[in-house]
Design a protein around this motif. Structure first.
Motif, PDB file in Angstrom:
ATOM      1  N   SER A  96       0.827  -1.213   0.000  1.00 24.93           N
ATOM      2  CA  SER A  96       0.000   0.000   0.000  1.00 24.93           C
ATOM      3  C   SER A  96       0.858   1.258   0.000  1.00 24.93           C
ATOM      4  O   SER A  96       0.565   2.237  -0.704  1.00 24.93           O
ATOM      5  CB  SER A  96      -0.928   0.007   1.214  1.00 24.93           C
ATOM      6  OG  SER A  96      -1.849  -1.056   1.116  1.00 24.93           O
ATOM      7  N   ALA A  97       1.938   1.230   0.785  1.00 22.65           N
ATOM      8  CA  ALA A  97       2.805   2.405   0.875  1.00 22.65           C
ATOM      9  C   ALA A  97       3.555   2.647  -0.440  1.00 22.65           C
ATOM     10  O   ALA A  97       3.930   3.792  -0.744  1.00 22.65           O
ATOM     11  CB  ALA A  97       3.797   2.235   2.014  1.00 22.65           C
ATOM     12  N   LYS A  98       3.764   1.596  -1.223  1.00 29.85           N
ATOM     13  CA  LYS A  98       4.550   1.727  -2.445  1.00 29.85           C
ATOM     14  C   LYS A  98       3.713   1.556  -3.713  1.00 29.85           C
ATOM     15  O   LYS A  98       4.244   1.285  -4.798  1.00 29.85           O
ATOM     16  CB  LYS A  98       5.709   0.726  -2.427  1.00 29.85           C
ATOM     17  CG  LYS A  98       6.734   1.035  -1.334  1.00 29.85           C
ATOM     18  CD  LYS A  98       7.981   0.179  -1.448  1.00 29.85           C
ATOM     19  CE  LYS A  98       9.039   0.616  -0.432  1.00 29.85           C
ATOM     20  NZ  LYS A  98      10.259  -0.192  -0.512  1.00 29.85           N
ATOM     21  N   ARG A  99       2.406   1.744  -3.586  1.00 29.28           N
ATOM     22  CA  ARG A  99       1.522   1.609  -4.749  1.00 29.28           C
ATOM     23  C   ARG A  99       1.897   2.597  -5.852  1.00 29.28           C
ATOM     24  O   ARG A  99       1.860   2.266  -7.042  1.00 29.28           O
ATOM     25  CB  ARG A  99       0.065   1.815  -4.333  1.00 29.28           C
ATOM     26  CG  ARG A  99      -0.938   1.660  -5.484  1.00 29.28           C
ATOM     27  CD  ARG A  99      -2.361   1.920  -5.011  1.00 29.28           C
ATOM     28  NE  ARG A  99      -3.303   1.780  -6.093  1.00 29.28           N
ATOM     29  CZ  ARG A  99      -3.578   2.726  -7.003  1.00 29.28           C
ATOM     30  NH1 ARG A  99      -2.950   3.890  -6.928  1.00 29.28           N
ATOM     31  NH2 ARG A  99      -4.468   2.518  -7.955  1.00 29.28           N
ATOM     32  N   ASN A 100       2.249   3.837  -5.468  1.00 29.59           N
ATOM     33  CA  ASN A 100       2.586   4.846  -6.478  1.00 29.59           C
ATOM     34  C   ASN A 100       3.836   4.482  -7.270  1.00 29.59           C
ATOM     35  O   ASN A 100       3.952   4.818  -8.458  1.00 29.59           O
ATOM     36  CB  ASN A 100       2.760   6.221  -5.826  1.00 29.59           C
ATOM     37  CG  ASN A 100       1.430   6.898  -5.586  1.00 29.59           C
ATOM     38  OD1 ASN A 100       0.422   6.533  -6.195  1.00 29.59           O
ATOM     39  ND2 ASN A 100       1.408   7.866  -4.691  1.00 29.59           N
ATOM     40  N   ILE A 101       4.790   3.811  -6.611  1.00 28.14           N
ATOM     41  CA  ILE A 101       5.978   3.345  -7.331  1.00 28.14           C
ATOM     42  C   ILE A 101       5.564   2.317  -8.375  1.00 28.14           C
ATOM     43  O   ILE A 101       5.990   2.363  -9.535  1.00 28.14           O
ATOM     44  CB  ILE A 101       7.015   2.742  -6.355  1.00 28.14           C
ATOM     45  CG1 ILE A 101       7.553   3.829  -5.425  1.00 28.14           C
ATOM     46  CG2 ILE A 101       8.150   2.057  -7.117  1.00 28.14           C
ATOM     47  CD1 ILE A 101       8.520   3.329  -4.377  1.00 28.14           C
ATOM     48  N   ALA A 102       4.698   1.390  -7.956  1.00 28.75           N
ATOM     49  CA  ALA A 102       4.205   0.361  -8.886  1.00 28.75           C
ATOM     50  C   ALA A 102       3.465   0.999 -10.058  1.00 28.75           C
ATOM     51  O   ALA A 102       3.608   0.580 -11.212  1.00 28.75           O
ATOM     52  CB  ALA A 102       3.287  -0.610  -8.149  1.00 28.75           C
ATOM     53  N   LYS A 103       2.690   2.046  -9.762  1.00 29.28           N
ATOM     54  CA  LYS A 103       1.944   2.746 -10.810  1.00 29.28           C
ATOM     55  C   LYS A 103       2.906   3.375 -11.822  1.00 29.28           C
ATOM     56  O   LYS A 103       2.696   3.281 -13.041  1.00 29.28           O
ATOM     57  CB  LYS A 103       1.049   3.814 -10.185  1.00 29.28           C
ATOM     58  CG  LYS A 103       0.174   4.558 -11.177  1.00 29.28           C
ATOM     59  CD  LYS A 103      -0.734   5.548 -10.468  1.00 29.28           C
ATOM     60  CE  LYS A 103      -1.618   6.302 -11.458  1.00 29.28           C
ATOM     61  NZ  LYS A 103      -2.520   7.250 -10.773  1.00 29.28           N
ATOM     62  N   SER A 104       3.963   4.026 -11.322  1.00 26.48           N
ATOM     63  CA  SER A 104       4.946   4.641 -12.219  1.00 26.48           C
ATOM     64  C   SER A 104       5.619   3.603 -13.104  1.00 26.48           C
ATOM     65  O   SER A 104       5.875   3.846 -14.295  1.00 26.48           O
ATOM     66  CB  SER A 104       6.010   5.385 -11.406  1.00 26.48           C
ATOM     67  OG  SER A 104       5.446   6.480 -10.722  1.00 26.48           O
TER      68      SER A 104
END
Length: 882
Positions: free
Chosen positions: A708-716
């Motif tokens: 959850s904390a690193k969802r934005n990294i996965a999105k990028s």
């Protein structure tokens, strides 16, 4: 050791054509295939000496493989007409240059090649096979037989075969028996892809070994697929088997490489097709081509009787080119001055309506012109940028245009998406013809209405005549499948865009004026503060003055310098953010000034011209290489949304009273296309089960606890890989070191191995065939053969990008075309397309019901392997739709 070079002739010629598909000489004759062939012969003996050479061809008619499977090579599309035009010339050149062809009834070129290889190996010859055919990779034998890629000028050995396909040359036949080959209609085992085939062959070595060990296959799905596909697998193995026992020995002495330069024997042909580089290497300059004899006649239609007589020659089967002349380029206000048309090879007609100068003769009346245009609209109407002409006719005559029979601008764009598609450029490119320029007939400050009739007739008649010539030329050059795509999608789409542009979208002038006033006040404050912080008064909008202040007065480190001075672009300023307190203010100033000059002021000016305060953007159907729409005057595709004021611009676009705007946006369409094309099980399952794809990616990369904390990294990462983002760019995006970003990318590919294989296969296939295709088969060409290392990297990124952006563009075009009365109802109107989103204007009371219909239409427009999903938003202004 002597060397034998074997050319897989038709495959070689096809590859040359698609590598240089749009080359022509000054007479418009196609030359791409011939140029590639001549270049190859010119460099063959210089770069790779050969003792023997021959050209292997397929015999006409069916082969023994058609007896095994009547569907073998069935349904192959006809090659483009320009390729068919050049093939017999190239085959004639083979004999003229002193080379030999080899073919045998009932067999294919592959069998001739395999037999020649077997013979040459007996006599200790090295064999170089010039081909891109996967079947022939099974002949590779290190030190003795290699595949040669003439565009990359490289030899492919066993290691390169493993790198490309994942299997040894001796396993290629088994590999193809599992995965099949769509180009030859070889079935393979349905559901077994390259990765699955590699794993099976790594473990069991051969097709027979796989089927002998079916009970030992742990993957239940693969086991079932293999059981169901047993018959097709062994049929495929028979179809891909090469016959190597044909008698080629007696012909070998005829295969000696000619002692004299072979190209000297076709010098006249090289001059005819203007292959200048080759001729210069031969020590002779090409003859300067004679300027094309002007056979065009411009006929001025002087009265109604003459026009009626000409119109009697037209029937619904007549192919006729049509063009309008106006007193301006703004179709919302432009008045028609005249129109031209052409239906014969050497004539163009001009019908003057509203020329206005002292002594102008009597012209055709508007009523007579209207009837003539109605008649033209019943013919097979060909246009160049027809949307403009149709809008002019609709506004001036209230006539609804037909779907164009063809639009040459669109055909030229489909042929070469990155090239210029204006009429002047196309005339020069395909016919070496210089069109009469607009500036040469219309004086500065005047309009076409001021041009004398005789002069206007030549200019306008030439436009129609050239459009007709281009139509016949482009239809010959385009692949039939692209012509079908144009007729089914691109030509009808002209009318869809025309209707959207004519409707426009309402602007709240009072709201935008308040934004403009706020921006101007803030710009004044920023100007003072920047001057104080830098200790200099200068023009902030002058990059030269700004550069001098930053890098000479303040002595800040200069990132890069151009010919005109220091670079002060956004990336440079971003890099200096911590170096001086004025930099952040400069970035804010730039953003505000752009909003003011690009949006606030132009939108207010455009809205003031319309009685309903509606602005009418111009959508460019041929404005991008990927197929996405772009727009101009105003550009509504790229309104900045990073700042609060930028987002506020969208609030200025509103619905009429008692109406609302409805926005329907495809959700993660490009990632869904990635799942569809790659068939990666993890991606397909995530989308099929309606999971959050970015969360799922984060779980795979970082585990449940950190996901959850690193969802934005996965999105990028998810989106970045679609656009060819490497570790450096990802690192910049996430604000982390490139090495850490590279680790993320590697973890992603470890988690989704099929994705990596698929993306690599796109790049490899593009290099092999010279183009990449979207979902609907729209093509974009890449000249890999002449690419520099920097261009090569760009082509690899853009080929992948085109698949996803282009396919997304295909889907949304299909959806827009499907928005008929059943979906729209009586009142709902389609206003805008912004990338993956459609914006409608709908009566408030009908909004919910309409949104439900439109959502269903968009989600059912095309059956992918994963469901298409959309999000719906309803609001009084555009800003409320996000």
């Amino acid at each position: 050791m002597k060397t034998l070079t074997i050319i897989d002739t038709f495959g070689f010629f096809f590859r040359n054509y698609f590598a240089l598909p749009n080359l022509t000489n000054s007479q418009g004759l196609p030359t791409g295939l011939l140029t590639g062939f001549a270049n190859f012969i010119a460099t063959l003996n210089e770069e790779h000496g050969t003792d023997y050479i021959f050209f292997a061809l397929d015999a006409k008619g069916k082969t023994f493989r058609h007896t095994l499977d009547p569907a073998y090579k069935a349904n192959r599309p006809a090659p483009p007409q320009d390729l068919q035009t050049q093939l017999p010339i190239a085959i004639e050149w083979i004999e003229k240059m002193g080379f030999n062809k080899c073919f045998m009834e009932g067999y294919e070129a592959d069998d001739i090649i395999a037999s020649a290889v077997a013979f040459a190996k007996k006599y200790d010859m090295k064999v170089r096979v010039v081909t891109h055919d996967k079947d022939l990779y099974q002949l590779i034998d290190d030190g003795r037989v290699v595949i040669y890629d003439p565009l990359k000028k490289s030899e492919i050995n066993a290691d390169a075969c493993v790198e490309k396909f994942g299997v040894l040359p001796c396993q290629i036949q088994d590999y193809l028996s599992l995965i099949g080959d769509a180009s030859d209609n070889i079935p393979g085992v349905r559901g077994i892809g390259p990765r699955g085939a590699k794993k099976l062959l790594d473990e069991f070595k051969t097709l027979e070994g796989i089927y002998a060990n079916l009970d030992n296959i742990s993957n239940v799905r693969n086991k079932k697929l293999l059981e169901e596909g047993r018959e097709n697998a062994f049929l495929s193995k028979q179809l891909t088997a090469l016959v190597d026992t044909l008698d080629v020995a007696a012909r070998f002495e005829r295969f000696k490489f000619p002692q004299e330069n072979p190209l000297l024997a076709i010098r006249d042909e090289l001059e005819k097709y203007e292959l200048r580089r080759i001729l210069s290497r031969l020590g002779s300059a090409p003859k300067v081509p004679q300027k094309e004899v002007q056979t065009f006649e411009a006929i001025l239609v002087k009265d109604a009787a003459m026009l009626e007589e000409i119109m009697q020659n037209l029937t619904p089967e007549t192919v006729v080119a049509f063009d309008t002349e106006t007193d301006g380029l703004d179709t919302q206000s432009a008045k028609i001055v005249g129109f031209s048309f052409a239906f014969e090879a050497h004539r163009g007609y001009y019908v003057p309506l509203a020329h206005n100068y002292l002594g102008v003769p009597e012209q055709i009346s508007k009523d007579v012109a209207r009837k003539a245009i109605e008649k033209l609209f019943t013919c097979k109407l060909v246009v160049q940028n027809g949307k403009f002409d149709f809008k002019v006719v609709h506004r001036n005559f209230d006539l609804l245009p037909p779907v164009p029979y063809a639009d040459t601008m669109i055909l030229a764009w489909l042929l070469s998406p990155g090239s210029l598609v204006g009429l002047d450029a196309l005339a020069k490119r395909f016919f070496g013809h210089e069109m009469v320029s607009f500036s040469s007939v219309v004086k500065r400050g005047e309009t076409f209405a001021s041009v004398a009739l005789e002069e206007a007739c030549v200019y306008a008649g030439e436009d129609a005549w050239m459009t007709l010539r281009l139509y016949h030329k482009l239809i010959q050059m385009l692949d039939p499948s692209m012509i079908d795509l144009a007729k089914a999608v691109e030509f009808p789409f002209v009318l869809t865009l025309m209707e959207m542009e004519e409707r426009g979208i309402k602007v709240d002038q009072r709201f935008l004026r308040s934004l403009l006033e706020d921006a101007e006040a803030r710009l004044g404050v920023l100007t003072k503060e920047i001057h104080q912080l830098t200790g200099s008064e200068f023009n902030i909008n002058s990059t030269k003055q700004l550069g001098a202040v930053l890098f000479e007065t303040l002595k800040l480190p200069a990132a890069k310098k151009t010919k005109s001075g220091y670079s002060t672009d956004e990336s440079v300023l971003e890099g200096l953010k911590d170096a001086h307190p004025a930099i952040a203010l400069l970035l804010e100033y730039r953003e505000l000034y752009k909003l003011k000059s690009t949006y606030f002021e132009p939108l207010l000016k455009l809205a003031a011209k319309d009685k309903n305060s509606r602005v009418h953007t111009n959508f460019l159907q041929t404005g991008t290489s990927t197929g996405r729409l772009s727009s101009k005057e105003p550009n509504l595709q790229n309104i900045p949304v990073r700042t609060e004021l930028g987002r506020a611009v969208r609030e200025g676009f509103v619905a009429e009273p008692e109406w609302v705007l409805v926005g329907i946006d495809y959700s993660q369409i490009e990632l869904r296309l990635l799942a569809h094309f790659s068939q990666d099980p993890a991606l397909v399952n995530a989308f099929s089960e309606g999971k959050d794809i970015h969360q799922e990616t984060a779980v795979k990369l970082f585990g449940e606890e950190e996901a959850s904390a690193k969802r934005n990294i996965a999105k990028s990462i998810n989106f970045g890989l679609l656009y060819g983002m490497g570790a450096r760019k990802l690192g910049q995006t996430l604000g982390i070191p490139s090495k850490e970003a590279a680790g993320y990318i590697q973890s992603y590919f470890d988690s989704f191995p099929t994705v990596k294989e698929y993306l690599k296969s796109v790049q490899e296939k593009t290099k092999e065939q010279g183009f990449v295709e979207t979902l609907l088969g729209r093509r974009r060409y890449f000249d890999y053969g002449n690419a520099t290392p920097m261009l090569l990297a760009a082509y690899e990124r853009e080929s992948v990008n085109t698949v996803f952006q282009g396919s997304a563009a295909d889907l949304i075009k299909l959806a827009m075309l499907k928005m008929d009365k059943n979906v729209l109802g009586e009142k709902a109107k389609l206003l805008l397309q912004i990338h993956d989103e459609l914006i409608f204007e709908v009566p408030k009371e009908e909004a919910e019901a309409f949104a439900k219909r439109a959502k269903q239409c968009m989600e059912e427009i095309f059956a992918l392997r994963v469901p298409l999903k959309t999000s719906v938003a309803i609001g009084k202004h555009w800003g409320a739709l996000k």
